[in-house]
Write an enzyme that holds these catalytic residues in place. Sequence first.
Site, PDB file in Angstrom:
ATOM      1  N   ASP A  51       0.905  -1.067   0.013  1.00  0.00           N
ATOM      2  CA  ASP A  51      -0.011   0.195  -0.039  1.00  0.00           C
ATOM      3  C   ASP A  51       0.675   1.231  -0.117  1.00  0.00           C
ATOM      4  O   ASP A  51       0.387   2.430   0.004  1.00  0.00           O
ATOM      5  CB  ASP A  51      -1.057   0.082   0.961  1.00  0.00           C
ATOM      6  CG  ASP A  51      -0.259   0.018   2.506  1.00  0.00           C
ATOM      7  OD1 ASP A  51       0.824  -0.114   2.656  1.00  0.00           O
ATOM      8  OD2 ASP A  51      -1.152   0.008   3.513  1.00  0.00           O
ATOM      9  N   SER A  52       2.462   0.929   0.019  1.00  0.00           N
ATOM     10  CA  SER A  52       3.120   2.338  -0.324  1.00  0.00           C
ATOM     11  C   SER A  52       2.990   2.645  -1.505  1.00  0.00           C
ATOM     12  O   SER A  52       3.298   3.728  -1.877  1.00  0.00           O
ATOM     13  CB  SER A  52       4.455   1.540   0.108  1.00  0.00           C
ATOM     14  OG  SER A  52       4.767   0.446  -0.861  1.00  0.00           O
ATOM     15  N   ASP A  90      -1.166  -6.306  -0.572  1.00  0.00           N
ATOM     16  CA  ASP A  90      -1.447  -5.606   0.937  1.00  0.00           C
ATOM     17  C   ASP A  90      -2.648  -4.984   1.131  1.00  0.00           C
ATOM     18  O   ASP A  90      -3.115  -4.329   0.206  1.00  0.00           O
ATOM     19  CB  ASP A  90      -0.160  -4.435   0.781  1.00  0.00           C
ATOM     20  CG  ASP A  90       0.353  -3.998   2.128  1.00  0.00           C
ATOM     21  OD1 ASP A  90      -0.121  -4.686   3.075  1.00  0.00           O
ATOM     22  OD2 ASP A  90       0.843  -3.156   2.219  1.00  0.00           O
ATOM     23  N   LYS A 120      -1.313  -9.476   2.983  1.00  0.00           N
ATOM     24  CA  LYS A 120      -0.568  -9.009   4.033  1.00  0.00           C
ATOM     25  C   LYS A 120      -1.630  -8.279   4.816  1.00  0.00           C
ATOM     26  O   LYS A 120      -2.379  -7.302   4.160  1.00  0.00           O
ATOM     27  CB  LYS A 120       0.678  -8.105   3.524  1.00  0.00           C
ATOM     28  CG  LYS A 120       1.450  -7.707   4.710  1.00  0.00           C
ATOM     29  CD  LYS A 120       2.688  -6.934   4.358  1.00  0.00           C
ATOM     30  CE  LYS A 120       2.670  -5.766   4.166  1.00  0.00           C
ATOM     31  NZ  LYS A 120       2.208  -4.709   4.737  1.00  0.00           N
ATOM     32  N   GLU A 122      -1.579  -5.817   8.493  1.00  0.00           N
ATOM     33  CA  GLU A 122      -0.947  -5.001   9.471  1.00  0.00           C
ATOM     34  C   GLU A 122      -1.511  -5.417  10.834  1.00  0.00           C
ATOM     35  O   GLU A 122      -2.774  -5.442  10.966  1.00  0.00           O
ATOM     36  CB  GLU A 122      -0.723  -3.321   9.367  1.00  0.00           C
ATOM     37  CG  GLU A 122      -0.103  -3.234   8.049  1.00  0.00           C
ATOM     38  CD  GLU A 122       0.323  -1.650   7.914  1.00  0.00           C
ATOM     39  OE1 GLU A 122      -0.241  -0.979   8.863  1.00  0.00           O
ATOM     40  OE2 GLU A 122       0.729  -1.114   6.947  1.00  0.00           O
ATOM     41  N   GLU A 189       8.769  -4.259  10.845  1.00  0.00           N
ATOM     42  CA  GLU A 189       9.284  -3.136  10.364  1.00  0.00           C
ATOM     43  C   GLU A 189       9.917  -2.309  11.454  1.00  0.00           C
ATOM     44  O   GLU A 189       8.932  -2.017  12.461  1.00  0.00           O
ATOM     45  CB  GLU A 189       7.905  -2.428   9.480  1.00  0.00           C
ATOM     46  CG  GLU A 189       8.394  -0.967   8.978  1.00  0.00           C
ATOM     47  CD  GLU A 189       7.474  -0.697   7.955  1.00  0.00           C
ATOM     48  OE1 GLU A 189       6.620  -1.425   7.561  1.00  0.00           O
ATOM     49  OE2 GLU A 189       7.537   0.666   7.546  1.00  0.00           O
TER      50      GLU A 189
HETATM   51  O1  KIV Z   1       3.578  -1.084   1.593  1.00  0.00           O
HETATM   52  C1  KIV Z   1       4.475  -1.443   1.878  1.00  0.00           C
HETATM   53  O2  KIV Z   1       5.562  -1.237   0.867  1.00  0.00           O
HETATM   54  C2  KIV Z   1       5.009  -2.258   2.914  1.00  0.00           C
HETATM   55  C3  KIV Z   1       6.292  -2.912   2.928  1.00  0.00           C
HETATM   56  C4  KIV Z   1       7.306  -1.713   3.130  1.00  0.00           C
HETATM   57  C5  KIV Z   1       6.517  -3.738   4.023  1.00  0.00           C
HETATM   58  O3  KIV Z   1       4.372  -2.415   3.761  1.00  0.00           O
END
Ligand code: KIV
Length: 276
Positions: A51-52, A90, A120, A122, A189
Site C-alpha cells: 500500500d506504499s 497488501d 498481508k 498489518e 518493520e
Molecule cells: O506497503 C509496503 O510497501 C509495505 C512494506 C514496506 C513492508 O508494507
Amino acid sequence: MSKTNERKKTTVQTFVSRKARGEKITVLTAYDYFTAKLLDEAGIDAILVGDSAANVIHGYGSTLPITMDVMIAHTAAVARGTKKALVIADMPFLSFQPSVEIAITNAGRFLKEGCAEAVKIEGGIEMVATVKRLVECGIPVMGHIGLTPQSIHRFGGPKIQGKEEVSRAYLVESALALEEAGCFSIVLELMNADNAREITAALKTSTTIGIGAGPHCDGQVLVINDILGLCEKGFAPRFLRQYTDLSPIITEAVSKYINDVKRGDYPSEEESYRSK
Ligand code: KIV
C-alpha cells in the site's frame, strides 16, 4: 533458457523451507506490470504489492487514502507480469480491521480479481481471529508488526518500535500469536536488530521479513522506488540501501527529448513514415 524458466515457482511453502534451510528470502514491492516482469526475471522470490503505492505512485503523504479498487488494479497488473515470484497483496487501511467478514470479502477479492497468491495485513495479536479465518478460507496471510504505517497517526510518526519493555513484549507475543494463527510470514518493520533476532529465533515456521529490522531476519523487503532512487530527494532512512539513482537519468533523458523536439531534431527522416 531464461533465469525465470529455470527457477521453480515460489510458494508459501518455499518460504517455510527456506527458513528451515537458513536461506534468505528476497522481497521487493512493485505496482505495475513491467516492473514486476523485471523483478521476476531478475530472480526475486516474492513481490509485495504494497500500500506504499499510495506514497510512491499516487503521491499521498501516507498509506491511508489508497482504496481496495486501486490496490486490486495494481495487484492484477503485477500478477500479469509475474511468472515465478509469489505475489502478495497488501490489504489497505480499513479493508480488514472492521470485521472478520469484511476481511474475508476483501482478501477474497485480491485472490479472485487481483490474482494474488497471499495477502498481508498489518497488526499484532489483535489480528489473530482475522488471520485464523483467512487461513481457514485457504488464503495465505503475511503478518506485519513493528511500525505499521496504517497506524502512523497513533504512533505519532515513523518511530522505532519495541524500545520499551512493554512494547518489546507486545512484539514478541504478537509474532508468536500470528504464527500460531497461521501466518506463513511476518514483516518486521523498524525495530532494533536484537528484537528482530529474538523474534526470528522464536518462530518455528513463520518467516520474518525485515525492513529496518537488521540482518537477522529470514529475509528482507524494500520499496522498489527507494532502491532505484525514484523517491523524494533526501529520503534516506538509515536502513535504506539505494542501489542506483534513476531520477537524474530520467531527467536527463527527458531534457534531451524536449531539446530534440524543440530544435526540430526529432523526429528525423529515418524516424518518419513516407507514402513510398
Ligand atoms: O506497503 C509496503 O510497501 C509495505 C512494506 C514496506 C513492508 O508494507
